[in-house]
Enzyme design. Structure first.
Site, PDB file in Angstrom:
ATOM      1  N   SER A  94       8.657   4.098  -4.539  1.00 50.99           N
ATOM      2  CA  SER A  94       7.839   2.971  -4.349  1.00 50.99           C
ATOM      3  C   SER A  94       8.470   2.303  -3.173  1.00 50.99           C
ATOM      4  CB  SER A  94       7.503   2.126  -5.535  1.00 50.99           C
ATOM      5  OG  SER A  94       8.541   1.354  -5.734  1.00 50.99           O
ATOM      6  N   HIS A 108       2.596  -0.651   2.131  1.00 50.03           N
ATOM      7  CA  HIS A 108       3.047  -0.175   0.933  1.00 50.03           C
ATOM      8  C   HIS A 108       2.813   1.294   0.766  1.00 50.03           C
ATOM      9  CE1 HIS A 108       1.526   0.549  -3.175  1.00 50.03           C
ATOM     10  NE2 HIS A 108       2.629   0.484  -3.602  1.00 50.03           N
ATOM     11  N   ASN A 110       3.385   4.257  -2.608  1.00 44.52           N
ATOM     12  CA  ASN A 110       3.876   4.668  -3.979  1.00 44.52           C
ATOM     13  C   ASN A 110       3.436   6.098  -4.333  1.00 44.52           C
ATOM     14  OD1 ASN A 110       3.033   4.783  -6.923  1.00 44.52           O
ATOM     15  ND2 ASN A 110       4.948   3.317  -6.918  1.00 44.52           N
ATOM     16  N   VAL A 111       4.324   7.113  -4.710  1.00 43.24           N
ATOM     17  CA  VAL A 111       3.987   8.271  -5.343  1.00 43.24           C
ATOM     18  C   VAL A 111       4.693   8.285  -6.579  1.00 43.24           C
ATOM     19  CG1 VAL A 111       3.262   9.364  -3.251  1.00 43.24           C
ATOM     20  CG2 VAL A 111       5.774   9.463  -3.757  1.00 43.24           C
ATOM     21  N   ARG A 112       4.072   8.740  -7.838  1.00 46.28           N
ATOM     22  CA  ARG A 112       4.786   8.918  -8.934  1.00 46.28           C
ATOM     23  C   ARG A 112       3.900   9.805  -9.970  1.00 46.28           C
ATOM     24  NH1 ARG A 112       1.061   4.452  -8.153  1.00 46.28           N
ATOM     25  NH2 ARG A 112      -0.578   4.519  -9.524  1.00 46.28           N
ATOM     26  N   HIS A 147      -6.597   5.577   8.712  1.00 47.65           N
ATOM     27  CA  HIS A 147      -7.494   6.026   7.876  1.00 47.65           C
ATOM     28  C   HIS A 147      -7.792   7.301   8.291  1.00 47.65           C
ATOM     29  CE1 HIS A 147      -8.883   2.927   4.968  1.00 47.65           C
ATOM     30  NE2 HIS A 147      -8.525   2.015   6.034  1.00 47.65           N
ATOM     31  N   GLY A 260      11.251  -2.415 -19.202  1.00 46.71           N
ATOM     32  CA  GLY A 260      12.696  -2.867 -19.087  1.00 46.71           C
ATOM     33  C   GLY A 260      13.285  -2.153 -17.884  1.00 46.71           C
ATOM     34  N   ARG A 262      14.796  -2.602 -13.757  1.00 47.03           N
ATOM     35  CA  ARG A 262      15.619  -3.472 -13.281  1.00 47.03           C
ATOM     36  C   ARG A 262      14.782  -4.244 -12.544  1.00 47.03           C
ATOM     37  NH1 ARG A 262      18.447  -3.630  -8.140  1.00 47.03           N
ATOM     38  NH2 ARG A 262      20.378  -4.690  -8.245  1.00 47.03           N
TER      39      ARG A 262
END
Length: 308
Positions: A94, A108, A110-112, A147, A260, A262
């Site tokens: 991220s 921004h 993010n890849v998850r 886009h 939990g 960081r």
């Protein structure tokens, strides 16, 4: 093919390296500082890299994380109550970029990837991510090209993918209490497992690899644009919307805190400087008013031309 979290982790680590190198090259003066961390009392950890006080970027943070746990947080099971109490692994990259120049948009990405093991022992996996653009003094051609890149990265996976994930982005990055989108949109997807694992992973890589291809040219074009105190103060004011969204609505922030993670790494998305002003409104006909009137609402950017 069954899920392969090791392959995903290998890709995400290389993506973090690549994006950081490209951002350092764009800045030309500053470099990323790195912190490696572990989740005390939990499983896993990550690598946080932050660049501060550069010539181009006031702050840029790029996180890699791989965390494990015995109880999937509520933010991850909001739409999947069947997975409550499941053990899990989650990994992702991220990043949030806050430039100095108000004419360069914040952005921004993010890849998850998640996988959960419910009581029956069958692993459930899904991908998520996307990218979005938050301009202060936008240029129509930049937003349209942003886009176009988003659509191009989706096209190999089906004609419906870009419009579906573009719409999801407009709806997700929305501040109901302000009645406005966070910016000019992009792509957002979550719980992606409608394709097989290989196809889903290919799409994740396509989105991750597209980010700098879309954002880098905008930075190059706008980073030397002249600006004054008026533009700087408006940038700081609009950054307040970014803070409001990330602390009130963002699922990634909630997941990180609930699992939990960081705290410093989770909150590196927040801008280093920001301001709020009571009941502020832009002057009619001003450049600031143009942002509100034309960019903070969903639009079919690819149905428009840069000279309109």
């Amino acid at each position: 093919m069954k899920s392969d979290i090791d392959a995903v982790i290998e890709y995400l680590r290389s993506l973090q390296d690549d994006i950081c190198a490209r951002l350092e090259n764009l800045d030309g003066a500053s470099q990323f500082a790195e912190n490696r961390w572990e989740r005390n009392g939990h499983g896993g950890g990550g690598v946080t890299r932050v660049m501060q006080n550069g010539d181009v970027f006031e702050q840029a943070g790029v996180n890699f994380s791989h965390v494990t746990g015995e109880d999937l947080p509520k933010s991850a099971t909001a739409g999947r109550p069947d997975l409550e109490g499941a053990s899990f692994q989650a990994t992702g990259v991220s990043l949030v970029i806050h430039p100095n120049n108000p004419y360069v948009p914040t952005s921004h990405a993010n890849v998850r990837y998640f996988q959960a093991a419910p009581a029956d022992g069958d692993i459930v996996w899904w991908f998520g991510g996307g990218f979005d653009l938050t301009p202060y003094y936008p240029f129509r051609e930049d937003v349209i090209e942003w886009h176009r890149q988003a659509k191009a990265t989706c096209e190999p996976f089906g004609e419906d993918v870009y419009p579906r994930f573009k719409k999801w982005c407009d709806e997700y990055f929305y501040l109901p209490h302000r009645g406005e989108t966070r910016g000019a949109g992009g792509l957002f997807f979550d719980d992606l497992n409608e394709w097989d694992f290989d196809t889903s992973f290919d799409f994740l890589r396509s989105v991750g690899d597209c980010y700098m291809r879309a954002y880098g040219p905008i930075v190059e074009k706008r980073k030397t644009q002249k600006y004054g105190e008026r533009e700087r103060q408006f940038q700081l004011y609009r950054r307040g919307r970014y803070v409001e969204f990330n602390l009130v609505y963002d699922r990634g922030t909630l997941f990180g805190l609930q699992s939990g993670g960081r705290t410093e790494s989770i909150l590196m998305s927040l801008p280093p400087l920001v301001r709020w002003a009571y009941d502020w409104k832009p002057d009619a006909g001003s450049a600031e008013a143009e942002l509100y009137e034309h960019y903070l609402k969903p639009r079919d950017w690819l149905g428009e031309t840069s000279d309109e």
